[in-house]
Design a protein around this motif. Structure first.
Motif, mmCIF file in Angstrom:
data_model
loop_
_atom_site.group_PDB
_atom_site.id
_atom_site.type_symbol
_atom_site.label_atom_id
_atom_site.label_comp_id
_atom_site.label_asym_id
_atom_site.label_seq_id
_atom_site.Cartn_x
_atom_site.Cartn_y
_atom_site.Cartn_z
ATOM 1 N N GLY A 57 0.847 -1.179 0.000
ATOM 2 C CA GLY A 57 0.000 0.000 0.000
ATOM 3 C C GLY A 57 0.882 1.229 0.000
ATOM 4 O O GLY A 57 1.922 1.258 0.655
ATOM 5 N N GLY A 58 0.493 2.238 -0.748
ATOM 6 C CA GLY A 58 1.280 3.471 -0.825
ATOM 7 C C GLY A 58 0.496 4.651 -0.285
ATOM 8 O O GLY A 58 -0.712 4.558 -0.048
ATOM 9 N N PHE A 59 1.170 5.762 -0.122
ATOM 10 C CA PHE A 59 0.542 6.969 0.418
ATOM 11 C C PHE A 59 0.595 8.141 -0.549
ATOM 12 O O PHE A 59 0.013 9.174 -0.297
ATOM 13 C CB PHE A 59 1.202 7.348 1.746
ATOM 14 C CG PHE A 59 1.166 6.225 2.737
ATOM 15 C CD1 PHE A 59 -0.035 5.844 3.320
ATOM 16 C CD2 PHE A 59 2.300 5.511 3.034
ATOM 17 C CE1 PHE A 59 -0.087 4.778 4.200
ATOM 18 C CE2 PHE A 59 2.260 4.453 3.925
ATOM 19 C CZ PHE A 59 1.059 4.092 4.507
ATOM 20 N N ASN A 60 1.298 7.977 -1.649
ATOM 21 C CA ASN A 60 1.439 9.020 -2.653
ATOM 22 C C ASN A 60 0.734 8.543 -3.919
ATOM 23 O O ASN A 60 1.150 7.542 -4.518
ATOM 24 C CB ASN A 60 2.930 9.274 -2.910
ATOM 25 C CG ASN A 60 3.194 10.330 -3.948
ATOM 26 O OD1 ASN A 60 2.360 10.636 -4.791
ATOM 27 N ND2 ASN A 60 4.394 10.879 -3.905
ATOM 28 N N LYS A 61 -0.296 9.261 -4.355
ATOM 29 C CA LYS A 61 -1.060 8.851 -5.540
ATOM 30 C C LYS A 61 -0.189 8.730 -6.780
ATOM 31 O O LYS A 61 -0.476 7.935 -7.670
ATOM 32 C CB LYS A 61 -2.202 9.833 -5.789
ATOM 33 C CG LYS A 61 -3.300 9.739 -4.766
ATOM 34 C CD LYS A 61 -4.415 10.719 -5.055
ATOM 35 C CE LYS A 61 -5.455 10.605 -3.947
ATOM 36 N NZ LYS A 61 -6.575 11.508 -4.136
ATOM 37 N N SER A 124 6.737 5.989 6.064
ATOM 38 C CA SER A 124 7.418 5.270 4.989
ATOM 39 C C SER A 124 6.675 5.595 3.698
ATOM 40 O O SER A 124 5.586 6.168 3.722
ATOM 41 C CB SER A 124 7.404 3.761 5.245
ATOM 42 O OG SER A 124 6.088 3.272 5.282
ATOM 43 N N ASP A 125 7.264 5.211 2.577
ATOM 44 C CA ASP A 125 6.612 5.426 1.284
ATOM 45 C C ASP A 125 5.506 4.415 1.038
ATOM 46 O O ASP A 125 4.552 4.696 0.318
ATOM 47 C CB ASP A 125 7.636 5.333 0.150
ATOM 48 C CG ASP A 125 8.656 6.450 0.225
ATOM 49 O OD1 ASP A 125 8.246 7.627 0.163
ATOM 50 O OD2 ASP A 125 9.854 6.138 0.365
ATOM 51 N N CYS A 126 5.666 3.220 1.604
ATOM 52 C CA CYS A 126 4.668 2.177 1.404
ATOM 53 C C CYS A 126 4.695 1.199 2.576
ATOM 54 O O CYS A 126 5.592 1.252 3.417
ATOM 55 C CB CYS A 126 4.878 1.457 0.077
ATOM 56 S SG CYS A 126 6.478 0.642 -0.134
ATOM 57 N N VAL A 127 3.695 0.332 2.609
ATOM 58 C CA VAL A 127 3.551 -0.635 3.697
ATOM 59 C C VAL A 127 3.338 -2.037 3.132
ATOM 60 O O VAL A 127 2.668 -2.217 2.124
ATOM 61 C CB VAL A 127 2.381 -0.259 4.638
ATOM 62 C CG1 VAL A 127 2.689 0.998 5.416
ATOM 63 C CG2 VAL A 127 1.067 -0.082 3.875
ATOM 64 N N ASP A 128 3.942 -3.006 3.801
ATOM 65 C CA ASP A 128 3.749 -4.403 3.433
ATOM 66 C C ASP A 128 3.690 -5.242 4.699
ATOM 67 O O ASP A 128 3.655 -4.695 5.803
ATOM 68 C CB ASP A 128 4.860 -4.887 2.485
ATOM 69 C CG ASP A 128 6.107 -5.370 3.216
ATOM 70 O OD1 ASP A 128 6.405 -4.884 4.330
ATOM 71 O OD2 ASP A 128 6.800 -6.242 2.667
#
Length: 178
Positions: A57-61, A124-128
């Motif tokens: 999952g990311g936070f920047n479109k 963070s830029d993304c999550v896993d």
């Protein structure tokens, strides 16, 4: 030999990787499963590199639908404050109690055993749900580690549905990197 660890077959449903150069193992979801499979990969006599590929999952479109080469891995669900800072395992003597830098890439992922639907406290830029466990095992066994994450969703309320729709879409981009 390069061992590619992927949580789910749906994330890398098909591949034509040379079996003399690559082994693909499906670990299941979560840090514990990933840690177990990473350990098994690292103790193989032919293992020189472990590659983790999967969705995130990311936070920047602007990053949605992109394949990110990860440089820094954080452990977002380790919260033992006040014994240690958020993301740091208290009393850990391994030398890898907090963030793990694996490359010069500017992208970071935070791993935890929860499906993220809102921005977590640890940035963070993304999550896993797997990379941190794999990174720590690879550092322990002194194996090369490379991590790629495909941004399948925006880690929001729609994330479960968006992830289900997009989980397979990063496979071609990842295979082009190998």
């Amino acid at each position: 030999m390069k061992y590619i660890l992927v949580a789910l077959k749906a994330e890398l449903p098909e591949h034509n990787l040379d079996p003399a150069e690559y082994k693909v193992w499906y670990t299941g979801v979560g840090k514990v499963n990933a840690t177990m499979w990473a350990t098994m990969a690292c103790i193989q006599h032919d293992c020189d590199t472990v590659i983790n590929y999967g969705t995130a999952g990311g936070f920047n479109k602007d990053l949605a639908g992109q394949l990110l080469h990860i440089g820094n891995i954080r452990q977002r669900d380790m919260d033992a404050r006040p014994q240690a800072e958020l993301g740091v395992t208290p009393f850990d003597t391994s030398g890898f109690a907090g963030d793990i830098k694996i490359s010069n890439s500017a992208y970071s992922v935070s791993s935890g055993d929860n499906f993220v639907k809102a921005q977590p406290e640890l940035e963070s830029d993304c999550v896993d749900m797997e990379a941190y466990g794999i990174a720590k095992v690879c550092h322990h066994f002194q194996k090369n580690f490379v991590c790629y994450k495909y941004i399948s969703d925006l880690a929001d309320e729609d994330a479960p549905n968006t992830w289900a729709e997009n989980q397979h879409k990063g496979a071609d981009a990842f295979l082009a990197m190998t």
